[in-house]
Each structure stands twice: as C-alpha cells, then as structure tokens.
Scaffold this active site. Sequence first.
Site, PDB file in Angstrom:
ATOM      1  N   GLY A 118       0.842  -1.185   0.000  1.00  0.00           N
ATOM      2  CA  GLY A 118       0.000   0.000   0.000  1.00  0.00           C
ATOM      3  C   GLY A 118       0.878   1.236   0.000  1.00  0.00           C
ATOM      4  O   GLY A 118       2.087   1.163  -0.263  1.00  0.00           O
ATOM      5  N   TRP A 167       1.963   3.123   2.533  1.00  0.00           N
ATOM      6  CA  TRP A 167       2.975   3.181   3.578  1.00  0.00           C
ATOM      7  C   TRP A 167       4.086   2.155   3.336  1.00  0.00           C
ATOM      8  O   TRP A 167       5.272   2.461   3.471  1.00  0.00           O
ATOM      9  CB  TRP A 167       2.307   2.982   4.925  1.00  0.00           C
ATOM     10  CG  TRP A 167       3.138   3.267   6.146  1.00  0.00           C
ATOM     11  CD1 TRP A 167       3.077   2.597   7.321  1.00  0.00           C
ATOM     12  CD2 TRP A 167       4.119   4.296   6.346  1.00  0.00           C
ATOM     13  NE1 TRP A 167       3.955   3.144   8.240  1.00  0.00           N
ATOM     14  CE2 TRP A 167       4.606   4.186   7.659  1.00  0.00           C
ATOM     15  CE3 TRP A 167       4.630   5.300   5.524  1.00  0.00           C
ATOM     16  CZ2 TRP A 167       5.587   5.027   8.184  1.00  0.00           C
ATOM     17  CZ3 TRP A 167       5.609   6.148   6.036  1.00  0.00           C
ATOM     18  CH2 TRP A 167       6.068   6.009   7.353  1.00  0.00           C
ATOM     19  N   GLY A 168       3.721   0.938   2.971  1.00  0.00           N
ATOM     20  CA  GLY A 168       4.743  -0.063   2.678  1.00  0.00           C
ATOM     21  C   GLY A 168       5.611   0.358   1.512  1.00  0.00           C
ATOM     22  O   GLY A 168       6.841   0.202   1.537  1.00  0.00           O
ATOM     23  N   GLY A 219       4.658   7.005  14.299  1.00  0.00           N
ATOM     24  CA  GLY A 219       5.004   8.411  14.431  1.00  0.00           C
ATOM     25  C   GLY A 219       4.319   9.257  13.382  1.00  0.00           C
ATOM     26  O   GLY A 219       3.629   8.744  12.488  1.00  0.00           O
ATOM     27  N   SER A 235       3.739  10.773  10.215  1.00  0.00           N
ATOM     28  CA  SER A 235       4.349  10.514   8.905  1.00  0.00           C
ATOM     29  C   SER A 235       3.294  10.270   7.847  1.00  0.00           C
ATOM     30  O   SER A 235       2.408   9.428   8.031  1.00  0.00           O
ATOM     31  CB  SER A 235       5.271   9.298   8.990  1.00  0.00           C
ATOM     32  OG  SER A 235       4.598   8.202   9.595  1.00  0.00           O
ATOM     33  N   ALA A 248       2.874   8.928   4.000  1.00  0.00           N
ATOM     34  CA  ALA A 248       3.629   8.085   3.076  1.00  0.00           C
ATOM     35  C   ALA A 248       4.234   8.904   1.936  1.00  0.00           C
ATOM     36  O   ALA A 248       5.390   8.684   1.547  1.00  0.00           O
ATOM     37  CB  ALA A 248       2.719   6.990   2.521  1.00  0.00           C
ATOM     38  N   LYS A 252      -5.182   8.688  17.289  1.00  0.00           N
ATOM     39  CA  LYS A 252      -5.043   9.894  16.466  1.00  0.00           C
ATOM     40  C   LYS A 252      -5.921   9.829  15.219  1.00  0.00           C
ATOM     41  O   LYS A 252      -6.383  10.860  14.719  1.00  0.00           O
ATOM     42  CB  LYS A 252      -3.566  10.124  16.118  1.00  0.00           C
ATOM     43  CG  LYS A 252      -2.897   8.996  15.338  1.00  0.00           C
ATOM     44  CD  LYS A 252      -2.915   9.215  13.853  1.00  0.00           C
ATOM     45  CE  LYS A 252      -2.222   8.091  13.113  1.00  0.00           C
ATOM     46  NZ  LYS A 252      -2.155   8.339  11.651  1.00  0.00           N
ATOM     47  N   THR A 269      -2.084  14.413  11.932  1.00  0.00           N
ATOM     48  CA  THR A 269      -3.246  13.772  11.318  1.00  0.00           C
ATOM     49  C   THR A 269      -4.504  14.615  11.446  1.00  0.00           C
ATOM     50  O   THR A 269      -5.387  14.561  10.586  1.00  0.00           O
ATOM     51  CB  THR A 269      -3.483  12.388  11.959  1.00  0.00           C
ATOM     52  OG1 THR A 269      -2.238  11.693  12.048  1.00  0.00           O
ATOM     53  CG2 THR A 269      -4.424  11.557  11.125  1.00  0.00           C
ATOM     54  N   SER A 294      -4.317  13.724   5.368  1.00  0.00           N
ATOM     55  CA  SER A 294      -4.857  12.695   6.255  1.00  0.00           C
ATOM     56  C   SER A 294      -6.185  12.164   5.720  1.00  0.00           C
ATOM     57  O   SER A 294      -7.156  12.913   5.543  1.00  0.00           O
ATOM     58  CB  SER A 294      -5.065  13.273   7.662  1.00  0.00           C
ATOM     59  OG  SER A 294      -5.913  12.440   8.425  1.00  0.00           O
ATOM     60  N   ILE A 340      -7.934   2.874   2.765  1.00  0.00           N
ATOM     61  CA  ILE A 340      -8.510   2.544   4.058  1.00  0.00           C
ATOM     62  C   ILE A 340      -8.317   3.717   5.023  1.00  0.00           C
ATOM     63  O   ILE A 340      -7.222   4.249   5.151  1.00  0.00           O
ATOM     64  CB  ILE A 340      -7.868   1.276   4.633  1.00  0.00           C
ATOM     65  CG1 ILE A 340      -8.241   0.066   3.772  1.00  0.00           C
ATOM     66  CG2 ILE A 340      -8.290   1.048   6.080  1.00  0.00           C
ATOM     67  CD1 ILE A 340      -7.546  -1.210   4.177  1.00  0.00           C
TER      68      ILE A 340
END
Length: 329
Positions: free
Chosen positions: A9, A11-12, A132, A134, A136, A186, A243, A249, A274
């Site tokens: 996704g 983030w990965g 934390g 962040s 992506a 959050k 966020t 976000s 998601i």
Amino acid sequence: MKLAILGAGAWGTALAVNFAPRHQVTLWARNPEQIAIMQADKCNTRYLPDVNLPPQLQLSSDLNDSIANADAIIVATPSGAFRSTLSKIADKVGTTPVIWVCKGFETGTMKLPHQIANETLNAATPRGALSGPSFAKEVAAGLPTALTLASEQTATLALASQLHNHHLRVYTSTDVIGVEVGGALKNVIAIAAGISDGLHFGYNARAALISRSLAEMTRLGHKLGGHTETFMGLTGMGDLILTATADLSRNRQVGLRLAAGMSLEAILRDLGHIAEGVTTTKEVEQLAQQLGVDMPIVHAVYQILYQGVAPKTAVEALLNREPKAEVVE
C-alpha cells in the site's frame, strides 16, 4: 541489511522507496497482478502514482521468497490483515525481528497489534512497532520525518540505528502500549477535527479539540499501561497534530466530508484508501465503556459514524457538557 516489507500500500511502498538506496529491500504484495503492474509502471500507480520506484527495489508476490534470509521484516498491511499475515509467517521467521507499522485496534477483539503479535508469533521472535507522525507521500519523497521504534527487546531496538538515515530519524522507546494507543487514537481524533473544520468552527475550536483529545488518549493509555511521556512525544501529540490538521490525512478527509453531508459509504468509496479511524472508533468506544474511561470526543465520533447523529448535533452536545476542571486522569 536485507529487509522484507509486507504490504504494498502507500505506507509499505513509501518505506521501501526510502530504505532501498541503503538496504536490500523486497516489497511484497499478495496480488501477483498488482506486482506485475508495479513492475511495468515502475511506480505504485494506485497508492503513490507520483513516486518512481528505485531500480534496486525487488518486487514479489511470493511470501516465502520475500522473507527468506531477511534480517528484518516490516509488516505494512492494514490492521485488518495483520493477524492473518503474521499467521502465514509465524513458523518461518525464527529469530528474525518482525516490526509492524499498522495502527489501530483489531475489529471484534479490541486488541492492539502487540497483543496480536504475542498470540501469533513464537516467543523467540523479536518484535516491535514503528510509528510516528508521517505521511507516506512525504516519506517516499525523502522529506524529513521522525518515527519511534518501540519494543521491550534489545535486539529489536538495535534496528533503529540501521533504519535511521538522513531523511528518516528513528528514535526508540520501550513503551509499546503507549506508542500503539497514540497511533490508534489519532485517527479517530482526525475525523473529529475534520468535522470541526468542515463545520467552520475555526482554529480555536480545533486547538481545543486536539488538546482535549490528547487528554482522552492519555486516559485510555494509562488504563492500558502506557506512559504519560509517550503521549507527549512523537507517537502521541506529534502524530495527533499531523493527522488532525493536514489535508493529506485520510481520516481528516472523512470528517470534512461528513460535515459536508456525504454519507460514510460514499466517502469510503471515493477515498479508495482505508481510513483506519472508522473501524477503530467502534473498538475504542466499546473499550472505553468496558474500562470506564471518559472519552466524550470519541463517543461523539462514534455517534456520527454508527448512530446516524448529525455532525452539528454531536458537536453541540460536546460544547454543552457541564464545565469541569481540566485534568488528564
């Protein structure tokens, strides 16, 4: 270092792009078609279309091959797929550290990721959470970011120095519970902040909302065993501010669109990603009731998402609560 990142996704993929210049990285996705498209396009068109994949980054849909001989495994799947992913690798990882970056409570069990890991992984497998403030997109672009690696095991915390680089500062913590609670809550509060801003309640209201939400986060965290200083740091206040205030976000976008009158179903369909805060809200509401933790802002979000209460009505109910002393506990 040889890294396996499970989950392609946003983030990965961002972590894979960030780490690939310094490590031997394999990015795994369960869908062979997705991998084929990424290999052809040389980018993750669905999740990070503006980011080119480094030529040295390996892509794979073979899970066993991806984790073979890895020095560390980073699980970047959504929270809903975390348990099933760990179950698939549990008997293969041995003493290879497993780190997760998902945030939230498991649907139906109200369990945090470390609890799922403890139930799924062998006792000998080092483990920890990376969390934390962040986005992506910014991590993939190499913009300055700071994260916290939380674990109770020295072998896992030692990885921080190897993951740390010029663009990505990695701090360490032994408060896994606090780090995970901050990462989960959050997202819920970002929905609330989006609703407040969408209703044009102003900056004063947003500041009050974030401050009082931090108190709710800390109350629940204390009850579960987290430490106050964690909620004042990167994975608590830091992640909450990011966020709740930035339009990148997804959870904040949910709140903004709810305030504009869109249905939740339409919002989630349009986002295409998601929004973890939606499912987390239900779990936190139930957990707070079980533990007797006062969380009025979370309750208001729950009413809007799951009980059909209009956003303006829920916010007005918050504002009309009896005045009280400002305390965390």
